[in-house]
Write a protein that holds these residues in place. Structure first.
Motif, short mmCIF file in Angstrom:
data_model
loop_
_atom_site.label_atom_id
_atom_site.label_comp_id
_atom_site.label_asym_id
_atom_site.label_seq_id
_atom_site.Cartn_x
_atom_site.Cartn_y
_atom_site.Cartn_z
N ALA A 1 6.44 11.70 -7.76
CA ALA A 1 7.30 12.06 -8.89
C ALA A 1 8.26 10.95 -9.26
CB ALA A 1 8.09 13.32 -8.53
N GLY A 2 7.81 9.69 -9.14
CA GLY A 2 8.67 8.58 -9.57
C GLY A 2 9.69 8.18 -8.56
N ALA A 3 9.40 8.38 -7.25
CA ALA A 3 10.34 7.98 -6.22
C ALA A 3 10.47 6.46 -6.13
CB ALA A 3 9.90 8.57 -4.87
N VAL A 4 9.42 5.75 -6.54
CA VAL A 4 9.42 4.28 -6.49
C VAL A 4 9.18 3.77 -7.90
CG1 VAL A 4 8.30 2.24 -5.54
CG2 VAL A 4 8.53 4.29 -4.12
N SER A 5 9.95 2.75 -8.28
CA SER A 5 9.79 2.19 -9.62
C SER A 5 8.59 1.25 -9.68
CB SER A 5 11.06 1.44 -10.03
OG SER A 5 11.24 0.30 -9.21
N ALA A 6 8.11 1.02 -10.87
CA ALA A 6 6.99 0.09 -11.07
C ALA A 6 7.38 -1.33 -10.67
CB ALA A 6 6.54 0.14 -12.53
N ARG A 7 8.68 -1.65 -10.87
CA ARG A 7 9.16 -2.98 -10.51
C ARG A 7 9.03 -3.24 -9.03
NH1 ARG A 7 9.52 -8.17 -11.56
NH2 ARG A 7 11.37 -9.13 -10.63
N GLU A 8 9.35 -2.27 -8.20
CA GLU A 8 9.26 -2.43 -6.76
C GLU A 8 7.81 -2.63 -6.31
OE1 GLU A 8 12.76 0.06 -4.64
OE2 GLU A 8 11.41 1.28 -5.88
N VAL A 9 6.88 -1.91 -6.95
CA VAL A 9 5.47 -2.07 -6.61
C VAL A 9 4.98 -3.48 -6.99
CG1 VAL A 9 3.13 -1.22 -7.07
CG2 VAL A 9 5.03 0.39 -6.84
N GLU A 10 5.45 -3.97 -8.15
CA GLU A 10 5.04 -5.30 -8.60
C GLU A 10 5.57 -6.38 -7.67
OE1 GLU A 10 3.05 -8.03 -10.92
OE2 GLU A 10 2.95 -5.84 -10.94
N VAL A 11 6.82 -6.23 -7.23
CA VAL A 11 7.41 -7.21 -6.30
C VAL A 11 6.63 -7.21 -4.98
CG1 VAL A 11 9.45 -7.75 -4.91
CG2 VAL A 11 9.70 -7.17 -7.33
N ARG A 70 0.83 -1.20 0.00
CA ARG A 70 0.00 0.00 0.00
C ARG A 70 0.87 1.27 0.00
NH1 ARG A 70 -2.41 -0.86 4.44
NH2 ARG A 70 -4.06 -2.16 3.57
N ARG A 71 1.96 1.27 0.81
CA ARG A 71 2.85 2.43 0.89
C ARG A 71 3.58 2.67 -0.44
NH1 ARG A 71 4.10 4.30 6.04
NH2 ARG A 71 3.11 3.14 7.74
N LEU A 72 4.08 1.57 -1.04
CA LEU A 72 4.80 1.71 -2.31
C LEU A 72 3.87 2.18 -3.42
CD1 LEU A 72 7.14 -1.42 -2.24
CD2 LEU A 72 7.76 0.97 -1.83
N ALA A 73 2.64 1.65 -3.41
CA ALA A 73 1.68 2.07 -4.43
C ALA A 73 1.35 3.54 -4.29
CB ALA A 73 0.42 1.21 -4.34
N ALA A 74 1.28 4.04 -3.03
CA ALA A 74 1.00 5.47 -2.81
C ALA A 74 2.18 6.33 -3.23
CB ALA A 74 0.65 5.70 -1.33
N ALA A 75 3.40 5.83 -2.91
CA ALA A 75 4.61 6.59 -3.29
C ALA A 75 4.77 6.62 -4.81
CB ALA A 75 5.84 5.98 -2.64
N ARG A 76 4.31 5.62 -5.48
CA ARG A 76 4.41 5.54 -6.94
C ARG A 76 3.61 6.65 -7.61
NH1 ARG A 76 7.16 4.65 -11.40
NH2 ARG A 76 5.88 3.88 -13.12
N GLN A 77 2.59 7.14 -6.91
CA GLN A 77 1.76 8.20 -7.48
C GLN A 77 2.50 9.54 -7.52
OE1 GLN A 77 -1.15 7.41 -8.80
NE2 GLN A 77 -0.86 5.28 -8.05
#
Length: 345
Positions: free
Chosen positions: A118-128, A109-116
């Motif tokens: 300026a790109g602080a988290v990559s899509a790969r990290e959210v998928e993992v 949930r935190r990574l998905a929110a951070a993904r919204q």
């Protein structure tokens, strides 16, 4: 001298012997009913052996032989300490799996929110993180299923009556180790009994008027009990050449016991009329069984099969018709196609 020389001539007249005569009967189709007596045996309506599905020690067993129990009544309680330990361990595993799932769910949930952002988290990290959350969810479900299975096994430590009846056997006492190798208890439902009779093959085509019979047992000499036909096996046993007929017997007062032998008396009737003749009219030889019929004043051998004996007569089956004239007393010396005069009674 001349008188001595005379020769007396005697005229002889040949005699002709007429046809023999014999007493005969005229065949008439009759309804056949016969009272027969057959051995029978009483069986319980239901019988079951109670086993311990999981090994354990008997903690309590409040019933004994002769105890009448109702459906669902407690029969025995077992102890299985190692099973209790497994349940506690499985419960801990459920809590651990739940915590792991909650952590991975929160991380996703935190990574998905951070993904919204300026790109602080990559899509790969959210998928993992999502995949880890799914794996932890599956682990939590698996742990709960294991706990449920062990609790079901714990439920097997309490044995209850599958139906209302009486306990007829008990093989263990408190403290005994029991398992699936031998039954702990045996019980029967004897409020209603099954009376089973082996009916000879020759009688299986007969009907039972009112579908009822009367029977006696040695325990109550002279007392008649009643049974109602409920089912037939619909097959002939190869060894005994009999069909099993089963009758339902009401035993609410508990007088009768399963396992008793009985003498069953029932009146069977043919579904169609039959021909009855005296036993003397039937000739049985090594080759055949027949009766002698008169047709146009001449004898004829007619092959027949023999059925039930009814009083002083027997059933015969064959190419016969109502109104046929049959010799009352037949034998092999009366050959076919012999002239014969019928003497009707």
């Amino acid at each position: 001298m001349s008188g001595c020389n005379r020769r007396s001539e005697t005229a002889t007249t040949p005699t002709t012997q007429g046809p023999d005569s014999a007493k005969v009967i005229v065949l008439r189709a009759e309804s056949v009913r016969k009272d027969i007596s057959l051995p029978a045996e009483l069986h319980p309506l239901e019988r079951v052996q109670i086993y311990a599905k999981v090994p354990g020690f008997v903690r309590r067993i409040p019933v004994d032989i002769g105890s009448r129990v109702s459906h669902g009544q407690l029969l025995a309680v077992l102890d299985a300490p190692e099973l209790a330990s497994k349940v506690a361990e499985a419960n801990a595993n459920v809590q651990t799996a739940l915590a792991r799932f909650q952590n991975s769910q929160d991380l996703h949930r935190r990574l998905a929110a951070a993904r919204q952002g300026a790109g602080a988290v990559s899509a790969r990290e959210v998928e993992v993180a999502r995949n880890q959350m799914r794996a932890d969810s599956t682990g939590w479900v698996s742990a709960r299923q294991m706990l449920r299975s062990l609790r079901d096994q714990q439920a097997y430590l309490t044995l209850r009556a599958p139906f209302a009846g009486v306990v007829t056997r008990r093989t263990a006492d408190p403290g005994a180790l029991v398992g699936s190798n031998q039954p702990l208890l045996e019980m029967e439902n004897n409020r209603t009994l099954r009376l089973r009779i082996a009916v000879p093959e020759a009688l299986t085509g007969s009907e039972l008027p009112a579908r009822k019979l009367a029977f006696t047992v040695k325990a109550f000499p002279g007392k008649l009990f009643n049974g109602t036909l409920s089912r037939k096996s619909e097959t002939i046993a190869p060894r005994t050449r009999t069909e099993t007929w089963e009758f339902t017997v009401d035993n609410a007062n508990g007088e009768l016991k399963a396992g008793m032998f009985a003498d069953a008396r029932m009146g069977v009737a043919r579904s169609q009329p039959s021909f009855l003749v005296p036993p003397s009219a039937v000739v049985t030889s090594q080759e055949r069984r027949f009766i002698i019929r008169l047709t146009d004043g001449r004898t004829e051998w007619v092959d027949v099969s023999q059925g039930m004996g009814v009083g002083d007569k027997v059933e015969v089956f064959g190419p016969l018709a109502e109104g046929d004239i049959v010799l009352q007393s037949a034998n092999e010396e009366i050959k076919p196609d012999k002239p014969m005069i019928a003497l009707k009674q």
